[in-house]
Write a protein that holds these residues in place. Structure first.
Motif, PDB file in Angstrom:
ATOM      1  N   SER A 124      -9.138  15.617 -12.502  1.00  0.00           N
ATOM      2  CA  SER A 124      -9.453  14.893 -11.285  1.00  0.00           C
ATOM      3  C   SER A 124      -8.304  13.976 -10.910  1.00  0.00           C
ATOM      4  O   SER A 124      -7.455  13.653 -11.735  1.00  0.00           O
ATOM      5  CB  SER A 124     -10.708  14.048 -11.470  1.00  0.00           C
ATOM      6  OG  SER A 124     -11.843  14.868 -11.638  1.00  0.00           O
ATOM      7  N   THR A 125      -8.295  13.548  -9.686  1.00  0.00           N
ATOM      8  CA  THR A 125      -7.280  12.630  -9.198  1.00  0.00           C
ATOM      9  C   THR A 125      -7.951  11.399  -8.604  1.00  0.00           C
ATOM     10  O   THR A 125      -9.082  11.466  -8.134  1.00  0.00           O
ATOM     11  CB  THR A 125      -6.410  13.291  -8.121  1.00  0.00           C
ATOM     12  OG1 THR A 125      -7.251  13.720  -7.051  1.00  0.00           O
ATOM     13  CG2 THR A 125      -5.642  14.469  -8.670  1.00  0.00           C
ATOM     14  N   LYS A 126      -7.235  10.278  -8.644  1.00  0.00           N
ATOM     15  CA  LYS A 126      -7.761   9.036  -8.092  1.00  0.00           C
ATOM     16  C   LYS A 126      -6.770   8.516  -7.056  1.00  0.00           C
ATOM     17  O   LYS A 126      -5.567   8.435  -7.313  1.00  0.00           O
ATOM     18  CB  LYS A 126      -7.947   7.999  -9.198  1.00  0.00           C
ATOM     19  CG  LYS A 126      -8.609   6.729  -8.728  1.00  0.00           C
ATOM     20  CD  LYS A 126      -8.875   5.808  -9.908  1.00  0.00           C
ATOM     21  CE  LYS A 126      -9.666   4.584  -9.498  1.00  0.00           C
ATOM     22  NZ  LYS A 126     -10.013   3.757 -10.669  1.00  0.00           N
ATOM     23  N   ILE A 127      -7.292   8.156  -5.897  1.00  0.00           N
ATOM     24  CA  ILE A 127      -6.476   7.601  -4.829  1.00  0.00           C
ATOM     25  C   ILE A 127      -6.219   6.130  -5.146  1.00  0.00           C
ATOM     26  O   ILE A 127      -7.155   5.368  -5.381  1.00  0.00           O
ATOM     27  CB  ILE A 127      -7.180   7.724  -3.461  1.00  0.00           C
ATOM     28  CG1 ILE A 127      -7.678   9.146  -3.204  1.00  0.00           C
ATOM     29  CG2 ILE A 127      -6.267   7.227  -2.347  1.00  0.00           C
ATOM     30  CD1 ILE A 127      -6.624  10.206  -3.207  1.00  0.00           C
ATOM     31  N   THR A 128      -4.946   5.750  -5.160  1.00  0.00           N
ATOM     32  CA  THR A 128      -4.577   4.369  -5.453  1.00  0.00           C
ATOM     33  C   THR A 128      -4.288   3.628  -4.147  1.00  0.00           C
ATOM     34  O   THR A 128      -4.096   4.244  -3.099  1.00  0.00           O
ATOM     35  CB  THR A 128      -3.332   4.317  -6.357  1.00  0.00           C
ATOM     36  OG1 THR A 128      -2.253   4.959  -5.685  1.00  0.00           O
ATOM     37  CG2 THR A 128      -3.583   4.994  -7.686  1.00  0.00           C
ATOM     38  N   GLU A 129      -4.268   2.323  -4.231  1.00  0.00           N
ATOM     39  CA  GLU A 129      -3.940   1.528  -3.043  1.00  0.00           C
ATOM     40  C   GLU A 129      -2.476   1.763  -2.682  1.00  0.00           C
ATOM     41  O   GLU A 129      -1.585   1.614  -3.523  1.00  0.00           O
ATOM     42  CB  GLU A 129      -4.181   0.051  -3.318  1.00  0.00           C
ATOM     43  CG  GLU A 129      -4.004  -0.810  -2.088  1.00  0.00           C
ATOM     44  CD  GLU A 129      -4.378  -2.258  -2.332  1.00  0.00           C
ATOM     45  OE1 GLU A 129      -3.954  -3.094  -1.522  1.00  0.00           O
ATOM     46  OE2 GLU A 129      -5.093  -2.544  -3.314  1.00  0.00           O
ATOM     47  N   SER A 130      -2.245   2.172  -1.443  1.00  0.00           N
ATOM     48  CA  SER A 130      -0.885   2.456  -0.976  1.00  0.00           C
ATOM     49  C   SER A 130      -0.892   2.436   0.550  1.00  0.00           C
ATOM     50  O   SER A 130      -1.953   2.458   1.175  1.00  0.00           O
ATOM     51  CB  SER A 130      -0.412   3.822  -1.482  1.00  0.00           C
ATOM     52  OG  SER A 130      -0.978   4.869  -0.712  1.00  0.00           O
ATOM     53  N   PRO A 131       0.289   2.452   1.152  1.00  0.00           N
ATOM     54  CA  PRO A 131       0.346   2.491   2.618  1.00  0.00           C
ATOM     55  C   PRO A 131       0.165   3.904   3.198  1.00  0.00           C
ATOM     56  O   PRO A 131       0.267   4.085   4.407  1.00  0.00           O
ATOM     57  CB  PRO A 131       1.749   1.957   2.927  1.00  0.00           C
ATOM     58  CG  PRO A 131       2.557   2.238   1.719  1.00  0.00           C
ATOM     59  CD  PRO A 131       1.600   2.173   0.560  1.00  0.00           C
ATOM     60  N   SER A 132      -0.149   4.906   2.371  1.00  0.00           N
ATOM     61  CA  SER A 132      -0.261   6.292   2.827  1.00  0.00           C
ATOM     62  C   SER A 132      -1.292   6.450   3.938  1.00  0.00           C
ATOM     63  O   SER A 132      -2.470   6.114   3.771  1.00  0.00           O
ATOM     64  CB  SER A 132      -0.634   7.203   1.661  1.00  0.00           C
ATOM     65  OG  SER A 132      -0.872   8.520   2.122  1.00  0.00           O
ATOM     66  N   ILE A 133      -0.850   6.996   5.063  1.00  0.00           N
ATOM     67  CA  ILE A 133      -1.765   7.299   6.169  1.00  0.00           C
ATOM     68  C   ILE A 133      -2.694   8.444   5.765  1.00  0.00           C
ATOM     69  O   ILE A 133      -3.863   8.468   6.127  1.00  0.00           O
ATOM     70  CB  ILE A 133      -0.963   7.653   7.433  1.00  0.00           C
ATOM     71  CG1 ILE A 133      -0.188   6.434   7.909  1.00  0.00           C
ATOM     72  CG2 ILE A 133      -1.870   8.171   8.533  1.00  0.00           C
ATOM     73  CD1 ILE A 133       0.833   6.722   8.991  1.00  0.00           C
ATOM     74  N   PHE A 180      -4.081   9.018   2.975  1.00  0.00           N
ATOM     75  CA  PHE A 180      -5.178   8.546   2.136  1.00  0.00           C
ATOM     76  C   PHE A 180      -5.823   7.252   2.661  1.00  0.00           C
ATOM     77  O   PHE A 180      -6.473   6.537   1.908  1.00  0.00           O
ATOM     78  CB  PHE A 180      -4.694   8.328   0.703  1.00  0.00           C
ATOM     79  CG  PHE A 180      -4.275   9.598   0.009  1.00  0.00           C
ATOM     80  CD1 PHE A 180      -5.143  10.676  -0.074  1.00  0.00           C
ATOM     81  CD2 PHE A 180      -3.030   9.718  -0.563  1.00  0.00           C
ATOM     82  CE1 PHE A 180      -4.773  11.842  -0.715  1.00  0.00           C
ATOM     83  CE2 PHE A 180      -2.644  10.875  -1.209  1.00  0.00           C
ATOM     84  CZ  PHE A 180      -3.523  11.952  -1.288  1.00  0.00           C
ATOM     85  N   LYS A 181      -5.657   6.967   3.942  1.00  0.00           N
ATOM     86  CA  LYS A 181      -6.207   5.744   4.542  1.00  0.00           C
ATOM     87  C   LYS A 181      -7.707   5.635   4.265  1.00  0.00           C
ATOM     88  O   LYS A 181      -8.450   6.592   4.428  1.00  0.00           O
ATOM     89  CB  LYS A 181      -5.950   5.744   6.048  1.00  0.00           C
ATOM     90  CG  LYS A 181      -6.330   4.462   6.750  1.00  0.00           C
ATOM     91  CD  LYS A 181      -5.943   4.563   8.215  1.00  0.00           C
ATOM     92  CE  LYS A 181      -6.113   3.292   8.980  1.00  0.00           C
ATOM     93  NZ  LYS A 181      -7.356   2.639   8.957  1.00  0.00           N
ATOM     94  N   ASP A 182      -8.130   4.466   3.843  1.00  0.00           N
ATOM     95  CA  ASP A 182      -9.534   4.150   3.557  1.00  0.00           C
ATOM     96  C   ASP A 182     -10.137   4.973   2.418  1.00  0.00           C
ATOM     97  O   ASP A 182     -11.357   5.108   2.319  1.00  0.00           O
ATOM     98  CB  ASP A 182     -10.407   4.295   4.809  1.00  0.00           C
ATOM     99  CG  ASP A 182      -9.998   3.357   5.928  1.00  0.00           C
ATOM    100  OD1 ASP A 182      -9.556   2.227   5.627  1.00  0.00           O
ATOM    101  OD2 ASP A 182     -10.109   3.741   7.107  1.00  0.00           O
ATOM    102  N   MET A 183      -9.308   5.543   1.551  1.00  0.00           N
ATOM    103  CA  MET A 183      -9.813   6.347   0.434  1.00  0.00           C
ATOM    104  C   MET A 183      -9.538   5.715  -0.925  1.00  0.00           C
ATOM    105  O   MET A 183      -9.842   6.317  -1.952  1.00  0.00           O
ATOM    106  CB  MET A 183      -9.200   7.749   0.485  1.00  0.00           C
ATOM    107  CG  MET A 183      -9.616   8.565   1.688  1.00  0.00           C
ATOM    108  SD  MET A 183      -8.826  10.189   1.739  1.00  0.00           S
ATOM    109  CE  MET A 183      -9.540  10.977   0.297  1.00  0.00           C
ATOM    110  N   THR A 184      -8.968   4.509  -0.964  1.00  0.00           N
ATOM    111  CA  THR A 184      -8.616   3.863  -2.225  1.00  0.00           C
ATOM    112  C   THR A 184      -9.792   3.847  -3.183  1.00  0.00           C
ATOM    113  O   THR A 184     -10.902   3.486  -2.803  1.00  0.00           O
ATOM    114  CB  THR A 184      -8.125   2.418  -1.975  1.00  0.00           C
ATOM    115  OG1 THR A 184      -6.980   2.468  -1.128  1.00  0.00           O
ATOM    116  CG2 THR A 184      -7.769   1.722  -3.270  1.00  0.00           C
ATOM    117  N   GLY A 185      -9.545   4.280  -4.419  1.00  0.00           N
ATOM    118  CA  GLY A 185     -10.580   4.307  -5.449  1.00  0.00           C
ATOM    119  C   GLY A 185     -11.343   5.614  -5.536  1.00  0.00           C
ATOM    120  O   GLY A 185     -12.075   5.842  -6.501  1.00  0.00           O
TER     121      GLY A 185
END
Length: 109
Positions: free
Chosen positions: A1-10, A12-17
């Motif tokens: 599995s993968t986890k979305i980290t806090e970043s400026p990526s457009i 992955f916007k609003d997907m952190t965690g």
């Protein structure tokens, strides 16, 4: 599995965690940095995680042994994101293996 980290990526916007089961086609394509300075300054957008949601470098959770589980990086403005897994291979519920997602009302469609 993968986890979305806090970043400026457009991308992955609003997907952190979010922890997502994204298919991996092979064990190639690991993140490598020329120096510790580069590694520290990298803007990580996604990491391979273990069954407890913790970044991992261990197979099979991290199929290529990428350091700190890094599987996606982004630019400072977030307009370009590069990643190693293949989210395009998981756009239908039939693409997911395992039963943990079957009862999820969001993924049932």
């Amino acid at each position: 599995s993968t986890k979305i980290t806090e970043s400026p990526s457009i991308f992955f916007k609003d997907m952190t965690g979010s922890i997502l089961p994204i298919p991996v086609a092979h064990g190639e394509g690991r993140a490598q940095f020329a120096s510790n300075k580069q590694a520290i300054s990298a803007l990580v957008a996604m990491q391979y995680v273990d069954n407890h949601g913790k970044p991992t470098e261990s197979y099979p959770s991290n199929p290529n042994g990428s350091p700190d589980g890094i599987t996606a990086l982004t630019t400072p403005d977030g307009r370009a994101t590069i990643l190693m897994p293949h989210p395009e291979r998981a756009f239908q519920i039939a693409n997911y293996h395992g039963t943990q997602l079957i009862g999820d009302p969001i993924l049932r469609g």
